[in-house]
Design a protein around this motif. Structure first.
Motif, short mmCIF file in Angstrom:
data_model
loop_
_atom_site.label_atom_id
_atom_site.label_comp_id
_atom_site.label_asym_id
_atom_site.label_seq_id
_atom_site.Cartn_x
_atom_site.Cartn_y
_atom_site.Cartn_z
N TRP A 1 0.85 -1.13 0.02
CA TRP A 1 -0.17 -0.09 0.01
C TRP A 1 0.76 1.32 0.00
O TRP A 1 0.51 2.21 -0.56
N ASP A 2 2.23 1.08 0.79
CA ASP A 2 2.93 2.27 0.74
C ASP A 2 3.56 2.71 -0.95
O ASP A 2 3.70 3.87 -1.14
N SER B 1 1.83 1.75 -3.71
CA SER B 1 0.74 2.13 -4.54
C SER B 1 -0.45 2.02 -4.15
O SER B 1 -0.78 1.13 -3.24
N ARG B 2 -1.57 2.73 -4.27
CA ARG B 2 -3.11 2.54 -3.86
C ARG B 2 -3.82 1.82 -4.77
O ARG B 2 -4.99 1.49 -4.72
N GLU B 3 -3.17 1.25 -5.65
CA GLU B 3 -4.00 0.51 -6.68
C GLU B 3 -4.10 -0.95 -6.25
O GLU B 3 -3.55 -1.38 -5.32
N TYR C 1 -3.03 5.24 10.80
CA TYR C 1 -4.08 4.86 10.17
C TYR C 1 -4.81 3.68 10.94
O TYR C 1 -4.05 2.89 11.35
N ARG D 1 -6.89 0.48 10.43
CA ARG D 1 -7.26 -0.33 9.05
C ARG D 1 -8.10 -1.66 9.80
O ARG D 1 -7.81 -2.24 10.80
N ARG E 1 -11.62 4.55 3.06
CA ARG E 1 -11.54 3.75 2.02
C ARG E 1 -12.30 2.56 2.44
O ARG E 1 -11.78 1.66 3.09
N GLY F 1 -8.54 -3.42 4.11
CA GLY F 1 -8.30 -2.12 3.39
C GLY F 1 -8.66 -0.93 4.53
O GLY F 1 -9.50 -0.72 4.80
#
Length: 505
Positions: free
Chosen positions: A174-175, A177-179, A447, A449, A496, A505
């Motif tokens: 995740w760091d 890319s957020r894809e 964050y 999660r 998200r 996520g």
């Protein structure tokens, strides 16, 4: 006196005639009603009379039982198969009649009407494994592997159902890319997976990757367009996908969503037919000549209807059957279309044999109350549900006592503030995914999660199937009570929401 004598004469002559009626005479009467008059119900009554009055006349009794089955079959009654089996089981000495019963039973079996209990159970099991799972995961054709998203990274992974081994096919964090990987569909041979690589509204690519690894093939990528893979054609050259335009529609394509056939070699697509946004179930037939799909019509609140698309003449016809039906798929051998039918007691599973795009026979209910079947197979009991409900009620009462006028939550600590209440499902779930009821404050500092709660209705009552009987995975609820007549909520971060099995996520 003459008139009275005449009446008595008729009585004296007729009474012996009735008494001397034989099994053979009754059989001929029944056959006349069946074959000449077309009175099938009346014929059954005559044949049943033979069975009760002449059980020792083996030939006539066997033929009567066979004829009962024939009448029931013509009337469309499920009892026909049982009647043929009765001939086979009880009249083994009448070889010719038994042979005829076997032929008729085999024909019924070929139409699905004579499916055994074991065969029906196998079809129910097949349907549940493919339909009552996370909607963005997919089970391979042989049932040995499941493709899903590892939400701790966003990667596409494959899990071996038997061993539990998980193999990532994409590699990121995740760091970095957020894809992430979205909808997945296995090829028929189990060697490739089509999936969406989602990076936002302007970056949704349909990709294909080999399960042996390597770089993915970007089949289609166009800003503002979203192609959701639904199935592969049997030859592996095309992907059946649902097209959604996220921005402006193309006036040449007409309104609404479309189902398209996408070429893997060129990346181009052709529109096949239009569907409603709530359409469920799209699958190509084993011979590649048809697509079966469900579609909601107009303002229908529940279910819809099942349709068949023909590649030969590009026609769309409704599959004959019951109302409020959806989520169709083909049976493993391609003989039947399986689909759900909503009833007042839940969703039933129906099988309808198809031959070259045409229905054979009539729809047969092979499973009832699918939601309860799914819960039972997953090991979810009433004790689990009641324990969860009691815990949610207790948390609600305790939260009211600790309600605050205002609070700030930065989620910077490794331990969750005690003002938050955590309601986690502690019972079993279908595939044993580890993230159910799990949250993390340390995976990424600053964050929180956690897996949102997709299955809890108002009041904290778990509803493992929604009103359409779709299965949801148990998850986690985080709640916090605050009081006051005037308040405002200031969002200091981004929420998200990502759906999917093993979602963190």
């Amino acid at each position: 006196m003459k008139r009275i004598w005449y009446i008595l004469t008729i009585v004296l002559i007729s009474a012996p005639a009735i008494a001397q009626t034989t099994a053979g005479q009754l059989l001929r009467q029944g056959m006349y009603k069946e074959d000449i008059e077309g009175d099938l119900k009346g014929a059954i009554i005559v044949y049943e009379r033979i069975l009760s009055r002449f059980p020792d006349d083996r030939k006539s009794a066997a033929m009567s039982q066979l004829r009962i089955g024939c009448c029931q079959e013509k009337l469309g009654l499920n009892e026909a198969a049982a009647s043929y089996r009765s001939v086979i089981a009880n009249f083994s000495d009448q070889t010719q009649v038994v042979k005829a019963a076997r032929v008729k039973l085999a024909r019924l079996n070929g139409r699905g009407e004579g499916l055994s209990t074991e065969e029906k159970a196998a079809l129910v099991d097949y349907y549940i494994k493919r339909k009552y799972v996370d909607l963005m995961s997919d089970l391979s054709a042989d049932g040995s592997k499941i493709a899903f998203t590892d939400w701790t990274t966003g990667n596409l992974v494959v899990k071996d159902v038997k061993s539990g081994q998980i193999t990532p096919l994409t590699h990121k964090t995740w760091d970095e890319s957020r894809e992430f990987a979205y909808w997945k569909v296995w090829s028929r041979d189990g060697k490739r997976i089509a999936y969406v690589w989602y990076g936002g509204i302007d970056s949704a690519q349909l990709r294909v990757i080999s399960v042996d690894g390597g770089n993915p093939q970007i089949v289609h990528a166009h800003p503002g367009m979203y192609l959701q893979p639904k199935d592969w054609t049997p030859d592996g050259n095309y992907i059946i996908a649902k097209l959604t335009r996220l921005k402006e529609a193309d006036p040449t394509e007409g309104p609404g969503q479309k189902v398209v056939r996408l070429s893997l070699s060129s990346g181009s697509y052709e529109i096949l037919y239009a569907v409603d946004g709530m359409a469920r179930g799209t699958e190509c037939s084993r011979d590649g000549q048809h697509i079966v799909f469900g579609n909601k019509l107009g303002d229908e609140a529940v279910g819809g209807k099942v349709y068949l698309y023909s590649f030969t003449d590009r026609s769309v016809i409704q599959v004959p059957g019951l109302e409020a039906s959806d989520s169709p798929c083909w049976s493993p051998d391609g003989r039947f279309v399986l689909y759900r039918v909503m009833t007042g007691q839940g969703a039933n599973l129906v099988a309808l044999e198809m031959d070259k795009g045409k229905a054979v026979g009539r729809p047969i209910v092979i499973g009832t109350n699918l939601a309860e079947t799914v819960r039972r197979r997953a090991g979810v009991t009433n004790e689990h549900l009641n324990a969860y409900l009691r815990k949610s009620e207790a948390l609600l009462l305790s939260a009211e006592k600790r309600a605050m006028e205002s609070f700030d939550e930065e989620f910077t600590a490794n331990v969750l503030d005690t003002a938050w209440d955590v309601l986690a499902w502690e019972g079993p779930n279908v595939y044993g995914f580890s993230s159910c009821g799990r949250y993390s404050l340390s995976a990424r500092p600053g964050y929180l999660r956690y897996e949102p709660d997709p299955m809890t209705s108002l009041g904290g009552n778990p509803m493992f199937c929604d009103s359409y009987s779709y299965w949801y995975y148990p998850a986690l609820v985080l709640c916090r009570m605050f009081k006051g007549t005037q308040w405002c909520l200031e969002a200091k971060g981004t929420i998200r929401l990502l759906s999917g099995a093993d979602n963190q996520g």
